[in-house]
Design a protein around this motif. Structure first.
Motif, PDB file in Angstrom:
ATOM      1  N   THR A  89       1.649   3.730  -2.380  1.00 32.60           N
ATOM      2  CA  THR A  89       1.226   3.214  -3.682  1.00 32.60           C
ATOM      3  C   THR A  89       0.424   4.275  -4.419  1.00 32.60           C
ATOM      4  OG1 THR A  89      -0.138   1.547  -4.778  1.00 32.60           O
ATOM      5  CG2 THR A  89      -0.774   2.146  -2.536  1.00 32.60           C
TER       6      THR A  89
ATOM      7  N   TRP B 146      15.347  -3.323  -2.419  1.00 28.78           N
ATOM      8  CA  TRP B 146      15.296  -2.836  -3.802  1.00 28.78           C
ATOM      9  C   TRP B 146      16.147  -3.748  -4.673  1.00 28.78           C
ATOM     10  CZ3 TRP B 146      12.301  -0.044  -6.650  1.00 28.78           C
ATOM     11  CH2 TRP B 146      12.744   0.449  -7.886  1.00 28.78           C
TER      12      TRP B 146
ATOM     13  N   THR C  38      17.018   3.781  -6.629  1.00 29.95           N
ATOM     14  CA  THR C  38      16.357   3.259  -5.440  1.00 29.95           C
ATOM     15  C   THR C  38      15.400   4.300  -4.883  1.00 29.95           C
ATOM     16  OG1 THR C  38      18.308   1.963  -4.900  1.00 29.95           O
ATOM     17  CG2 THR C  38      16.706   2.299  -3.136  1.00 29.95           C
TER      18      THR C  38
ATOM     19  N   PHE D 134       9.956  -3.201  -0.566  1.00 31.06           N
ATOM     20  CA  PHE D 134       9.265  -3.027  -1.847  1.00 31.06           C
ATOM     21  C   PHE D 134       8.513  -4.291  -2.231  1.00 31.06           C
ATOM     22  CE2 PHE D 134      13.078  -0.508  -1.636  1.00 31.06           C
ATOM     23  CZ  PHE D 134      12.623   0.764  -1.953  1.00 31.06           C
TER      24      PHE D 134
ATOM     25  N   LEU E 245       6.990  -6.027  -5.511  1.00 31.37           N
ATOM     26  CA  LEU E 245       7.027  -6.008  -6.968  1.00 31.37           C
ATOM     27  C   LEU E 245       6.182  -7.156  -7.508  1.00 31.37           C
ATOM     28  CD1 LEU E 245       9.768  -4.544  -6.068  1.00 31.37           C
ATOM     29  CD2 LEU E 245      10.614  -5.163  -8.343  1.00 31.37           C
TER      30      LEU E 245
ATOM     31  N   VAL F 114       7.061  -2.183  -9.581  1.00 32.00           N
ATOM     32  CA  VAL F 114       6.780  -1.803  -8.196  1.00 32.00           C
ATOM     33  C   VAL F 114       5.285  -1.581  -8.015  1.00 32.00           C
ATOM     34  CG1 VAL F 114       7.186  -0.108  -6.380  1.00 32.00           C
ATOM     35  CG2 VAL F 114       9.047  -0.749  -7.925  1.00 32.00           C
TER      36      VAL F 114
ATOM     37  N   SER G 261       5.474   0.295  -1.720  1.00 29.88           N
ATOM     38  CA  SER G 261       6.699   0.348  -0.915  1.00 29.88           C
ATOM     39  C   SER G 261       6.331   0.742   0.509  1.00 29.88           C
ATOM     40  CB  SER G 261       7.708   1.335  -1.516  1.00 29.88           C
ATOM     41  OG  SER G 261       7.157   2.638  -1.573  1.00 29.88           O
TER      42      SER G 261
END
Length: 690
Positions: free
Chosen positions: A416, A486, A493, A499, A501, A506, A509
């Motif tokens: 992140t 994804w 991708t 992931f 969201l 996003v 991940s």
């Protein structure tokens, strides 16, 4: 029940009464059915079966006591007559051997026993509309007896066939006794499993006292104590510290298994050392062993195609033989001018040498032994038809995650742009994945458990899972959360596997790593050696699926497939050839159901286990090869048995019609033809695998 045709007759009787899913097993003496019509009760069904001449009991009883008494009485009196017959065949004659009164006295006990025993069975079978083998035996033996009685009245020793009549009944009784003894051995797997549920246990009372109780007296939530060397009496949740359990009788795995507090100790396993304290979770039919017994019996009741064919043939067998016997007498006496005496002996020989039971026993005995051997190896098959399909398998389809791989994932730290966000992201992932049974979800819950902090999270009003895609949630402020693959439709991708969201943006991940099972490579190699093609059908991404396929040498693979897409692919393969799929997740359940053979491992999701027709109890893929090999041997065995049953009758009946076999020898050959079929099935226990 005296023969396999008895089971057919009872089945037809129950079906005429409107019962559904009827299954009557000659081997175990058990009947199963479903009452869908309130107009008939279980008691009425029992009374109906009793009127047919059978005894109904709560527990299956294949006791040989009654058969043994009849046999020994008949043998004691008939043996001298059979000895006279053999001596005369070698030219040794004594006057008393030809005395018709001596023959009558010696034959009388066997005649009485035989006419009552076979006569009652023949009458009941005719009443049910399914004439069985005993119709032939009773007709042949009675015809010889009546003919001999005419000789007794006339004092004509040329009409003395008491030895033939008594010999027929006695030798068939001997064959029936040996057959029941052998058939009992084919159910040894069920008996071995049932024995695991017997015995006693030590129960700890609330005041701390310990009492000994029988296994049948154990109740749910009882606290039981097990000492080293003792058998666990029921399925229990372990309260004590770590223990080592021998699960070989359940899973076929010889190595001891380490169990911790909170783990399940399966009833029937044995404690290696120390003291095990546990709370009863399930017992009897609801326990793991109880379910295994039910599944083994289910497999026995599900008939493969070969057995259905044999059943059709045996259903018309007796009427055809009766017509052949009558035709033999008429043709011999009136067309070829053979004496009535010789013509009668030929027609009787046709009756007693014919053997419909060999046809009826050929497949169920082989299936029972095969399913039993699989159960002892830790493989449960839910149907005889499944066993036949597995024995003819052409394609094996593997799910990747949790099947070819261990399913024990390593989850990376969140990737992140906000490093101080890691604790919040982990808590959010933990909260979302709580509703999922997917292996990745379980790994996230294990890895992020220490970050479970609902106080820093929004309040979710709705959380749901899309199988094969991910989990989603909506909070009280209408924010949308998603954790999974994804999303479809996004242009690029990122280099990650999972992931998070928030409102389609996003937030973080993760990279997920998983190990290939140590036994997977040898299993794939073994399948190829057996000319079975392999492929992977996975919801995981292309790169990871390709890597596993390449590492294991798997022929083809499909990646990034949703459950609906998996179902389409499995349908296509199954329509072309016999195809098995092995999987472990909820998302695999539809494909397992659609495949020719669905295979699951015991530590899979409950839905996957329920959808599969084959269960590998110890979760080890290597058992897959053993299951295929035993299935192949079973299919070969049942084909050989059916071939023998047909060949025997095709050869024996013409020989009897031509006068080359007298009725006494015919009865002997018929009695032992069943034993050859059963012996062939029992030999399956000792045959070497691939």
């Amino acid at each position: 029940m005296d023969c396999a045709q008895c089971a057919v007759g009872i089945t037809r009787f129950l079906e005429k009464k409107g019962l559904e899913e009827v299954s009557v097993d000659f081997q175990t003496g058990e009947a199963q059915f479903v009452i869908s019509n309130a107009a008939i009760t279980v008691e009425e069904v029992k009374k109906g079966i009793t009127k047919l001449g059978y005894t109904v009991s709560k527990e299956s009883d294949n006791s040989l006591r009654g058969a043994s008494l009849k046999l020994w009485i008949s043998l004691v009196f008939t043996s001298p007559l059979l000895l006279f017959h053999v001596l005369m065949a070698f030219g040794i004659h004594y006057p008393f051997m030809h005395n018709i009164w001596i023959s009558f006295i010696l034959a009388a006990p066997a005649m009485f026993i035989g006419m009552v025993h076979f006569g009652n069975s023949a009458y009941q079978s005719l009443k049910m509309g399914v004439p069985n083998m005993d119709v032939l035996i009773f007709t042949g033996g009675t015809a010889a007896f009546i003919y001999s009685m005419i000789g007794l009245i006339k004092i004509d020793e040329n009409l003395n066939f008491f030895e033939t009549a008594a010999g027929i009944f006695t030798l068939v009784l001997l064959g029936n006794w040996l057959e029941k003894k052998a058939v009992n051995q084919t159910t040894s797997a069920i008996k071995s499993l049932a024995n695991l549920q017997k015995g006693s246990a030590r129960r700890q009372l609330p005041d701390g006292r310990i009492e000994d109780v029988e296994a049948a007296q154990i109740k749910l939530n009882d606290v039981l104590l097990v000492s080293a060397g003792e058998m666990v009496p029921a399925d229990m949740i372990i309260i004590s510290e770590e223990v080592l359990l021998d699960e070989s009788l359940i899973t076929g795995e010889s190595m001891p298994v380490l169990k911790k507090t909170g783990d399940l100790a399966i009833g029937g396993t044995r404690l290696f050392d120390g003291i095990l304290e546990g709370k009863v979770k399930a017992k009897g039919r609801d326990a793991v062993v109880g379910n295994m017994i039910a599944l083994v019996k289910m497999a026995r009741n599900d008939k493969p195609a070969l057995q259905r064919f044999a059943d059709k043939m045996s259903a018309i067998f007796v009427p055809v033989v009766l017509l052949l016997s009558l035709a033999t007498f008429l043709v011999a006496a009136f067309l070829f001018d053979i004496s009535y005496q010789d013509a009668l002996l030929r027609s009787i020989a046709v009756l007693v040498i014919s053997c419909p039971c060999a046809l009826g026993l050929a497949t169920p005995t082989a299936v029972m032994v095969g399913v039993g051997r699989l159960a002892k190896s830790g493989v449960i098959i839910k149907g005889g038809a499944t066993l036949e399909a597995l024995g003819n398998l052409k394609t094996m389809v593997f799910d990747k995650t949790g099947t070819l791989t261990t399913g024990e994932f390593t989850i990376s730290e969140p990737l992140t742009s906000r490093p101080d966000d890691a604790a919040y992201v982990k808590a959010l992932c933990y909260q979302l994945e709580k509703i999922s049974a997917h292996p990745i979800a379980k790994s996230i819950l294990t890895s992020f458990e220490s970050f479970n902090n609902p106080e820093i999270l929004p309040v979710f009003t709705k959380v749901w899972e899309d199988k094969g895609v991910g989990v989603s949630g909506i909070d009280e402020k209408e924010n949308l959360y998603f954790l999974g693959n994804w999303p479809a439709g996004k242009s690029k991708t990122p280099n990650a596997d999972l992931f998070l969201l928030i409102n389609n943006e996003v937030r973080a991940s993760f990279i997920i790593s998983d190990k290939v099972r140590t036994e997977a490579a040898s299993v794939i190699s073994g399948l190829k050696a057996r000319n079975i093609s392999t492929l992977i059908l996975s919801g995981d991404n292309e790169s990871k699926t390709k890597k596993v396929a390449s590492e294991l040498g798997i022929d083809h693979y499909y990646a990034s497939k949703l459950p609906s897409e998996k179902l389409d692919i499995i349908s296509r393969y199954s329509n072309e050839k016999i195809t098995a799929m092995i999987g472990d997740g909820v998302n695999d359940a539809p494909s397992l159901t659609r495949a020719s053979v669905g295979i699951s491992i015991s530590n899979a999701s409950q839905m996957a286990v329920q959808s599969a027709q084959v269960i590998l109890m110890n979760g080890n893929l290597s058992k897959l090869l053993e299951a295929i090999d035993i299935s192949k041997l079973t299919v070969t065995t049942l084909k050989n048995s059916i071939f023998w049953a047909f060949s025997y009758n095709i050869v024996a009946i013409p020989l009897a019609m031509a006068g080359f076999l007298n009725p006494t020898w015919g009865a002997l050959f018929m009695a032992f033809s069943d034993l050859i079929v059963i012996g062939n099935a029992l030999f399956l226990n000792y045959r070497k695998l691939f």
